[in-house]
Design a protein around this motif. Sequence first.
Motif, short mmCIF file in Angstrom:
data_model
loop_
_atom_site.label_atom_id
_atom_site.label_comp_id
_atom_site.label_asym_id
_atom_site.label_seq_id
_atom_site.Cartn_x
_atom_site.Cartn_y
_atom_site.Cartn_z
N THR A 61 0.85 -1.19 0.00
CA THR A 61 0.00 0.00 0.00
C THR A 61 0.89 1.24 0.00
OG1 THR A 61 -0.13 0.00 2.42
CG2 THR A 61 -1.90 -1.13 1.24
N ARG A 62 0.31 2.36 -0.34
CA ARG A 62 1.06 3.61 -0.31
C ARG A 62 1.48 3.93 1.13
NH1 ARG A 62 -3.61 6.38 -2.42
NH2 ARG A 62 -3.22 7.73 -0.65
N PRO A 63 2.65 4.51 1.32
CA PRO A 63 3.10 4.84 2.66
C PRO A 63 2.17 5.80 3.40
CG PRO A 63 4.90 5.06 1.10
CD PRO A 63 3.66 4.80 0.30
N ASP A 64 1.43 6.64 2.67
CA ASP A 64 0.54 7.61 3.30
C ASP A 64 -0.91 7.11 3.40
OD1 ASP A 64 0.03 7.66 0.57
OD2 ASP A 64 -0.23 9.83 0.49
N ALA A 65 -1.13 5.83 3.10
CA ALA A 65 -2.48 5.28 3.15
C ALA A 65 -2.99 5.26 4.58
CB ALA A 65 -2.51 3.87 2.57
N GLY A 66 -4.21 5.72 4.76
CA GLY A 66 -4.83 5.68 6.08
C GLY A 66 -5.47 4.33 6.32
#
Length: 125
Positions: A61-66
Amino acid sequence: MDMKLELIPLPVSDVSRSKGFSVDALDFPLDHDVEPGNGMRIVEVTPPGSACSTAFGTGMTRPDAGPVHGIHLVVDDIAAVRRGLRARGVDIGAIRDLDGVAYASFSDPDGNTWELPSLRGPRVS
């Protein structure tokens, strides 16, 4: 045209901790724990009786995914499932009645929220 939901990738901060929670606390069977290279690690688990798995790992997942909210695990006997999860250390809320559907909810260590809806069983506890 068929479309089958088979995998939900979840954002996690610690793959080993998430694996422990999924396998030990939730009692999800471990399908895969692989390291395909380049520092990646992917863990896949499937809730018992489900055709859809969850997966988490480095590079998924993206590192900034919540966190993901409202993942539903439909159960028959919500009271028994809730007791089992509590016995394995899961901080699960009380059973609540929402228009004839019983719900209980919990969060995993990364704040992903899970709902347990049940059409049968006790409505409150």
